[in-house]
Design a protein around this motif. Structure first.
Motif, PDB file in Angstrom:
ATOM      1  N   GLY A  25       0.812  -1.216   0.000  1.00  0.00           N
ATOM      2  CA  GLY A  25       0.000   0.000   0.000  1.00  0.00           C
ATOM      3  C   GLY A  25       0.847   1.268   0.000  1.00  0.00           C
ATOM      4  O   GLY A  25       0.470   2.275  -0.598  1.00  0.00           O
ATOM      5  N   TYR A 103      -2.811 -10.747  -2.108  1.00  0.00           N
ATOM      6  CA  TYR A 103      -1.602 -10.021  -1.684  1.00  0.00           C
ATOM      7  C   TYR A 103      -0.363 -10.855  -1.999  1.00  0.00           C
ATOM      8  O   TYR A 103       0.664 -10.324  -2.428  1.00  0.00           O
ATOM      9  CB  TYR A 103      -1.699  -9.763  -0.186  1.00  0.00           C
ATOM     10  CG  TYR A 103      -0.980  -8.524   0.323  1.00  0.00           C
ATOM     11  CD1 TYR A 103      -1.559  -7.262   0.225  1.00  0.00           C
ATOM     12  CD2 TYR A 103       0.267  -8.627   0.937  1.00  0.00           C
ATOM     13  CE1 TYR A 103      -0.919  -6.139   0.718  1.00  0.00           C
ATOM     14  CE2 TYR A 103       0.909  -7.499   1.435  1.00  0.00           C
ATOM     15  CZ  TYR A 103       0.310  -6.260   1.319  1.00  0.00           C
ATOM     16  OH  TYR A 103       0.941  -5.153   1.804  1.00  0.00           O
ATOM     17  N   PHE A 222      -6.537   1.724   3.714  1.00  0.00           N
ATOM     18  CA  PHE A 222      -5.786   0.563   3.256  1.00  0.00           C
ATOM     19  C   PHE A 222      -4.375   0.597   3.828  1.00  0.00           C
ATOM     20  O   PHE A 222      -3.861  -0.403   4.322  1.00  0.00           O
ATOM     21  CB  PHE A 222      -5.731   0.532   1.729  1.00  0.00           C
ATOM     22  CG  PHE A 222      -5.146  -0.746   1.206  1.00  0.00           C
ATOM     23  CD1 PHE A 222      -5.948  -1.841   0.961  1.00  0.00           C
ATOM     24  CD2 PHE A 222      -3.778  -0.862   0.992  1.00  0.00           C
ATOM     25  CE1 PHE A 222      -5.407  -3.039   0.508  1.00  0.00           C
ATOM     26  CE2 PHE A 222      -3.226  -2.059   0.534  1.00  0.00           C
ATOM     27  CZ  PHE A 222      -4.051  -3.138   0.289  1.00  0.00           C
ATOM     28  N   SER A 225      -3.896  -0.344   7.458  1.00  0.00           N
ATOM     29  CA  SER A 225      -4.420  -1.686   7.793  1.00  0.00           C
ATOM     30  C   SER A 225      -5.670  -1.613   8.648  1.00  0.00           C
ATOM     31  O   SER A 225      -5.867  -2.439   9.533  1.00  0.00           O
ATOM     32  CB  SER A 225      -3.407  -2.537   8.570  1.00  0.00           C
ATOM     33  OG  SER A 225      -2.225  -2.683   7.886  1.00  0.00           O
TER      34      SER A 225
HETATM   35  N1  TRP Z   1      -1.605  -1.902   5.141  1.00  0.00           N
HETATM   36  C1  TRP Z   1      -1.014  -2.851   4.268  1.00  0.00           C
HETATM   37  C2  TRP Z   1      -0.384  -2.119   3.104  1.00  0.00           C
HETATM   38  O1  TRP Z   1      -0.230  -0.943   3.146  1.00  0.00           O
HETATM   39  C3  TRP Z   1      -1.989  -3.874   3.764  1.00  0.00           C
HETATM   40  C4  TRP Z   1      -2.771  -4.486   4.853  1.00  0.00           C
HETATM   41  C5  TRP Z   1      -2.318  -5.314   5.821  1.00  0.00           C
HETATM   42  C6  TRP Z   1      -4.143  -4.265   5.105  1.00  0.00           C
HETATM   43  N2  TRP Z   1      -3.333  -5.626   6.670  1.00  0.00           N
HETATM   44  C7  TRP Z   1      -4.457  -4.988   6.261  1.00  0.00           C
HETATM   45  C8  TRP Z   1      -5.097  -3.503   4.468  1.00  0.00           C
HETATM   46  C9  TRP Z   1      -5.733  -4.938   6.782  1.00  0.00           C
HETATM   47  C10 TRP Z   1      -6.374  -3.458   4.985  1.00  0.00           C
HETATM   48  C11 TRP Z   1      -6.682  -4.153   6.156  1.00  0.00           C
HETATM   49  O2  TRP Z   1      -0.022  -2.726   2.130  1.00  0.00           O
END
Ligand code: TRP
Length: 450
Positions: A25, A103, A222, A225
Motif C-alpha cells: 500500500g 496479496y 488501506f 491496515s
Molecule cells: N496496510 C497494508 C499495506 O499498506 C496492507 C494491509 C495489511 C491491510 N493488513 C491490512 C489492508 C488490513 C487493509 C486491512 O499494504
C-alpha cells in the motif's frame, strides 16, 4: 490449548503494527494514487485524512483488541455477547483471508523482480511491458513465486507471536527504513530530479475534486491496515502498560513517512527520464521503474543495479510484514476457536489461502476469461475486499466504539485505567461518533457509484 503470548516489549508492539501498516500500500499503491490524483494536493488531503480519521479509528481497533485479549471474532463476541456485532469480527477474519490470497500474488511478483534484478536481468534494454505481461500470464512461474512467498510468511507465523512476528519485525523494519534512506539519496542525485520534487511539493489545488478527497480516505484506510481486525489481533498481544494512543500515533507516523518517502524515491527518478508517464497505474513499479533504472543509470550501471536490487528488496520486506499480519488474524482465530496447535492452524490457513492464491494468479493468464461482473478473479477479490467489506467494516468499528461500547470502558482502555492523561479524549470521541462514520460512508457511496 497453547498459552497466549504477548509482545515482549513496547517497541516490538510498535514495530509489528508498523510492519502491518507499511506494505505494498505504501510503496506500490500510494505512488500510483499520487500519480493519478495530481501530486501534492492529494498528499495534503491524505495527511489530513490520516490525522483526523486514521489515527482515531486505529485507536479504536487497538482498544477492542487489548481489552479482550482475543482473536477478532471472539473480541466482538466478548464485548457484545449475543449481539450481531460479532459479524464484524467474522467479516474481518474472512476478508483478511481474501486479501492475503491476492496479496501473495503481487508479493510473488516482487520476489521474482528481486531475483531478476539481482541476476542483472533488469539491466538490459528491453520492452518491460512485454516482460511483465509474459511473466504474469505464465501459468507456473508466478504461482511458484507466490508459493515461495507464502512459505516465508508461514514460517514466521508458525514460530509464534514473540519469536516469529515480533522478532522478524524488529529485524525487518529497521532494515526497511535504512533501505528507504539509501534510495531517497540515490533518487535525489539523479539529474532532472527537481521536477519530481516540484510535483510532490507544490500543490495545485485547482486539481482538487471530490473524487481526490475520497481516494485519499480510501488510501488512508488501506495503508494503515484499518477496519479488518488486523490491528485488533495485534493489539490483543499488547501488554497492559502499552500506551494505545501513543502507539497509534507512532504507527501512523511511520506509515505516512514511508509512503511519502516512497514518493520521493519514485517520482524524482521517473521525472528524470523524459517521456515516462507518472500516471502509469499499477504497472508503475513493475514496468515503468525498470525502464527508469536503465535509462537514468545508463552511464552508471552498477548504481542502477544497486538501486533496483534495493528497491525490490524494500518492496518485498514491506509486503512480508503486512502479509504476516493478515495471516495472523486468521490463524489466531483458527487456533483459538478449534483448539489446535499453532503449527496446525497456520498450515491450514497457508494451504487453503494458497489454493485461492493460485486462482488469483492464474487470472492474469489462463483463467483471464473467467469473469464475473466484468472482473477477473483477482479484481473481484480486490474489489470485494477493499471497496465493499473494508469501508463497511470501518463504519461498524466506529459505531461499535462510539455508540455501543460504554464510554467509561473506552476511556479507561485508552488511558490504561486512568493512569495516563489523554487530553484530546473528547475530540477523539466526537470524531468516532460523528465524523469518521460519515466520512467513510461518503467514500463507500462514491466508490459504488463510480
Ligand atoms: N496496510 C497494508 C499495506 O499498506 C496492507 C494491509 C495489511 C491491510 N493488513 C491490512 C489492508 C488490513 C487493509 C486491512 O499494504
Amino acid at each position: 490449548m497453547e498459552t497466549r503470548h504477548n509482545f515482549g516489549s513496547k517497541i516490538g508492539a510498535v514495530l509489528a503494527s508498523a510492519g502491518s501498516a507499511v506494505g505494498l500500500g505504501n510503496v506500490w499503491r500510494f505512488p500510483t494514487e499520487v500519480g493519478n490524483n495530481g501530486g501534492a494536493a492529494f498528499i495534503f488531503i491524505y495527511l489530513i485524512c490520516i490525522a483526523v480519521i486514521g489515527i482515531p479509528v486505529m485507536m479504536s481497533e487497538f482498544l477492542i483488541g487489548r481489552n479482550t485479549h482475543a482473536n477478532t471474532i471472539s473480541a466482538f463476541a466478548k464485548l457484545a455477547p449475543g449481539k450481531w456485532w460479532r459479524i464484524e469480527g467474522v467479516a474481518g477474519v474472512f476478508v483478511a483471508f481474501l486479501i492475503l490470497s491476492y496479496y501473495i500474488v503481487i508479493s510473488g511478483w516482487t520476489l521474482f523482480y528481486l531475483i531478476e534484478s539481482l541476476g542483472g536481468q533488469l539491466q538490459a534494454d528491453k520492452d518491460y511491458g512485454l516482460v511483465f505481461n509474459d511473466f504474469v500470464s505464465n501459468p507456473w512461474l508466478p504461482v511458484l513465486t507466490g508459493a515461495a512467498f507464502m512459505g516465508l510468511t508461514h514460517f514466521i507465523i508458525a514460530r509464534g507471536v514473540q519469536s516469529g512476528i515480533e522478532k522478524s519485525s524488529k529485524l525487518m523494519m529497521p532494515l526497511l527504513l535504512f533501505i528507504i534512506g539509501i534510495l531517497v539519496v540515490c533518487s535525489f542525485s539523479m539529474p532532472g530530479s527537481s521536477e519530481g520534487l516540484r510535483f510532490l511539493l507544490k500543490p495545485d489545488f485547482s486539481k482538487l475534486k471530490a473524487s481526490v478527497i475520497l481516494s485519499a480516505v480510501g488510501q488512508a484506510f488501506f495503508s494503515l491496515s484499518l477496519a479488518m481486525g488486523c490491528l485488533c489481533t495485534y493489539a490483543s498481544y499488547f501488554r497492559a502498560d502499552t500506551k494505545l494512543t501513543k502507539t497509534a500515533v507512532g504507527v501512523s507516523t511511520i506509515d505516512t513517512v514511508v509512503a511519502i518517502l516512497s514518493g520521493f524515491i519514485i517520482f524524482p527518478a521517473v521525472f528524470s527520464v523524459n517521456g515516462v508517464n507518472v500516471d502509469a497505474g499499477p504497472g508503475l513499479v513493475f514496468i515503468t521503474l525498470p525502464n527508469v533504472f536503465n535509462i537514468a543509470f545508463s552511464h552508471l550501471p552498477l548504481l542502477g543495479y544497486v538501486f533496483s536490487g534495493f528497491f525490490y528488496l524494500l518492496l518485498l520486506l514491506a509486503a512480508l510484514t503486512s502479509a504476516i499480519s493478515l495471516h495472523e488474524s486468521v490463524t489466531a482465530y483458527v487456533l483459538e476457536a478449534f483448539h489446535v496447535s499453532r503449527r496446525k492452524a497456520a498450515a491450514a490457513v497457508s494451504v487453503s489461502c494458497m489454493a485461492l492464491g493460485v486462482l488469483c494468479s492464474l487470472s492474469f493468464g489462463v483463467l483471464g476469461d473467467l469473469t464475473l461482473f466484468g472482473m477477473n478473479i483477482f479484481e473481484l477479490f480486490d474489489y470485494t475486499a477493499s471497496k465493499i467489506i473494508l469501508p463497511i467494516g470501518g463504519i461498524i468499528i466506529c459505531l461499535f466504539t462510539g455508540w455501543y461500547l460504554d464510554r467509561k470502558l473506552v476511556e479507561n482502555e485508552l488511558t490504561n485505567g486512568g493512569t495516563l492523561r489523554f487530553r484530546l479524549f473528547r475530540l477523539y470521541y466526537f470524531i468516532i461518533r460523528y465524523v469518521a462514520p460519515f466520512a467513510i460512508a461518503a467514500v463507500f457511496v462514491q466508490e459504488l457509484l463510480a
